[in-house]
Design a protein around this motif. Sequence first.
Motif, short mmCIF file in Angstrom:
data_model
loop_
_atom_site.label_atom_id
_atom_site.label_comp_id
_atom_site.label_asym_id
_atom_site.label_seq_id
_atom_site.Cartn_x
_atom_site.Cartn_y
_atom_site.Cartn_z
N ILE A 34 6.79 15.66 -9.15
CA ILE A 34 5.98 14.49 -8.81
C ILE A 34 5.33 14.54 -7.43
CG2 ILE A 34 7.48 13.03 -10.25
CD1 ILE A 34 8.37 11.77 -7.50
N ALA A 35 5.83 15.38 -6.53
CA ALA A 35 5.37 15.32 -5.14
C ALA A 35 4.17 16.23 -4.89
CB ALA A 35 6.50 15.69 -4.19
N HIS A 36 3.16 15.69 -4.22
CA HIS A 36 2.02 16.50 -3.82
C HIS A 36 2.38 17.37 -2.62
CE1 HIS A 36 0.19 12.78 -5.67
NE2 HIS A 36 -0.30 13.75 -6.44
N ARG A 37 3.10 16.78 -1.67
CA ARG A 37 3.56 17.53 -0.50
C ARG A 37 5.04 17.23 -0.28
NH1 ARG A 37 1.73 16.43 4.41
NH2 ARG A 37 1.07 14.32 3.86
N LYS B 132 7.76 8.40 -14.72
CA LYS B 132 6.48 8.20 -15.40
C LYS B 132 5.89 6.84 -15.04
CE LYS B 132 7.37 11.22 -19.38
NZ LYS B 132 7.65 11.29 -20.83
N LEU B 133 6.75 5.83 -14.92
CA LEU B 133 6.29 4.50 -14.53
C LEU B 133 5.70 4.53 -13.12
CD1 LEU B 133 6.05 1.42 -14.82
CD2 LEU B 133 8.45 1.26 -14.07
N LEU B 134 6.41 5.18 -12.18
CA LEU B 134 5.91 5.25 -10.81
C LEU B 134 4.58 5.99 -10.75
CD1 LEU B 134 9.25 6.05 -8.93
CD2 LEU B 134 7.94 3.92 -8.80
N LYS B 135 4.44 7.06 -11.53
CA LYS B 135 3.19 7.82 -11.55
C LYS B 135 2.05 6.97 -12.12
CE LYS B 135 0.73 11.64 -11.19
NZ LYS B 135 -0.58 11.08 -11.57
N LYS B 136 2.33 6.22 -13.18
CA LYS B 136 1.30 5.37 -13.78
C LYS B 136 0.86 4.28 -12.79
CE LYS B 136 0.30 2.51 -17.84
NZ LYS B 136 -0.30 1.41 -17.07
N LEU B 137 1.82 3.68 -12.11
CA LEU B 137 1.49 2.65 -11.13
C LEU B 137 0.66 3.23 -10.00
CD1 LEU B 137 4.96 0.84 -10.98
CD2 LEU B 137 2.84 -0.08 -11.98
N GLN B 138 0.98 4.46 -9.60
CA GLN B 138 0.19 5.11 -8.55
C GLN B 138 -1.25 5.31 -9.01
OE1 GLN B 138 1.07 9.32 -7.45
NE2 GLN B 138 1.28 8.52 -5.37
N ASP B 139 -1.42 5.79 -10.24
CA ASP B 139 -2.76 6.01 -10.77
C ASP B 139 -3.55 4.70 -10.91
OD1 ASP B 139 -2.19 8.70 -10.89
OD2 ASP B 139 -1.68 8.68 -13.03
N ASP B 140 -2.84 3.64 -11.37
CA ASP B 140 -3.51 2.37 -11.63
C ASP B 140 -3.83 1.60 -10.35
OD1 ASP B 140 -3.30 2.98 -14.29
OD2 ASP B 140 -1.64 1.61 -14.70
N LEU B 141 -2.91 1.67 -9.37
CA LEU B 141 -3.01 0.80 -8.20
C LEU B 141 -3.35 1.55 -6.91
CD1 LEU B 141 0.18 -1.38 -8.90
CD2 LEU B 141 -2.19 -1.87 -9.57
N GLU C 80 0.83 -1.20 0.00
CA GLU C 80 0.00 0.00 0.00
C GLU C 80 0.87 1.26 0.00
OE1 GLU C 80 -2.89 -0.36 3.22
OE2 GLU C 80 -2.72 -2.52 2.98
N LEU C 81 2.07 1.13 0.54
CA LEU C 81 3.02 2.25 0.58
C LEU C 81 4.38 1.76 0.09
CD1 LEU C 81 3.93 5.16 1.60
CD2 LEU C 81 4.55 4.01 3.74
#
Length: 536
Positions: free
Chosen positions: A481-484, A455-464, A434-435
């Motif tokens: 890439i960072a929200h915070r 880009k791969l990490l971002k896609k995995l975050q969106d998908d999973l 989960e993290l």
Amino acid sequence: MANPILKLTDLRVETVNGLVLVDNVSLELQRGEVVGLIGESGAGKSTIGLSSMVYARAGCKITGGKVEIDGVSVRDLSPEGRRDMRGQRIAYIAQSAAASFNPAHTIMEQVCEMPIQHGLMKKEEAEKAAVDLFRSLGLPNPETFGNRYPHQVSGGQLQRAMTAMAISCRPDILVFDEPTTALDVTTQIEVLALVKKLIKELNTAALYITHDLAVVAQVADRIMVLRGGKMIELGATEHILMTPENPYTQALVHERAAADRFDDDIEEPTRGPTVLKVDNVVGKYGDFTVLKNVSIDVSKGETVAVVGESGSGKSSLARLIVGLLPRASGSVNFGGKELSAVTKDRTKDDLRRIQLIYQLPDVALNPRQTIGEIIGRPYAFYFNKSAAEVKARVAELLRQVGLPEDYAGRLSTALSGGQKQRICIARALAANPELIICDEPTSALDQLVAEEILKLLKKLQDDLGLSYLFITHDLGIVRRIAHRTAVMLRGEVVAEGPTKQIFSPPFHPYTEKLISSVPEMRTDWLDEVLSKRKIV
């Protein structure tokens, strides 16, 4: 050019299986000159650097061309003659200090070894010179720093210790292989300043291997661009940066320029349920406190970056969260459950839900195991699956990280740096976490490959729906890439909030120092910064 200190003529390097790694590359290097080697992972940069010392990695061999140092053909020397040349006339600063130091010997022993072995200094003199080098490199407690073992210092400190080791004999030629990759931007400035100072004072020539065009712009007189083992462009630094001719070079320049811009799509999302909550934790190595009442939290589907200089406590925080560094006080809560302080006291499911991606894939992957074994092991361990189910899941994970299924039968030693990091990501995903704590996952990669990984990490975050705690010293990555973002200094969080807020004025004084230390892609940037800060 007349009388080059280093001359490579039609250099050719192949694997024992006949794969060409360096394809007839020629280069001349003058005394006091720095040539930067730029290119993607697997382009041949490090291979050329090692070949300049007539050294080839296991499974590789120099099959053609000449290597001359000050007019002497090094390939024609005896093994003893080559050993005398290495260290004394030409020295190498490796990218991975952690994999290069002997863990059984102190840093002082290893820094002093070369000048003693070459008969340049007695032990006492070498140790005094080492302390002076530690001090000039900004290492803490230089008088006693050398008494530590490699595992007792941070990655950035160890990289500086390797620089001290390489220049201990004052060689004519230095080969810098990504020497600032593991360093934060503030320390990087000091090391780059030292590199320029050494080259100027000692009239030393250097090959500077890096994937960061902004870094190489500060030290290189010329830049050679490599791809697929071939030289595709060579020219003055200013020309390469401002008017690149080859399309690949143009792509590199464009990607580096993009790294300095904010991604307007990165906004702080509506925060979901808290996945990780770290509350007032204190972490110690013996009597030394490395984390001082640190608090941080991560929500579902969120990326929180942790930035700070080498030794600020970033990686120690990651180790404490997963239980590798026992906390002295405070709490770590995951998914509404307080986690035990040490790994051995956590349940298998506790371990599964938080995974790590490490900074250096070279030392994170077992070179004796196949890719299928590396990825499949956590899946079999956590879910008790059959061999057929593991094989199918490995194939699925390889596809998910953009690699062919037949890579399952390969060894990690046959892969490039970017491919190895994809394997590390696949291994983390095998546990269905989960993290994921990403500890400098792109610092060892060139600009284009690093962008692919992000880009791969971002896609995995969106998908999973994954959450990331992203540890890095690369502020360009953070801004994209960072929200915070949480900023750490000497074991404390000194600023925390939405990324755009952290990187917009008014800044915390330390955040402002970090931002002003990010290299810009112009040749006069370093001199300008050194002048403002009065760093000589």
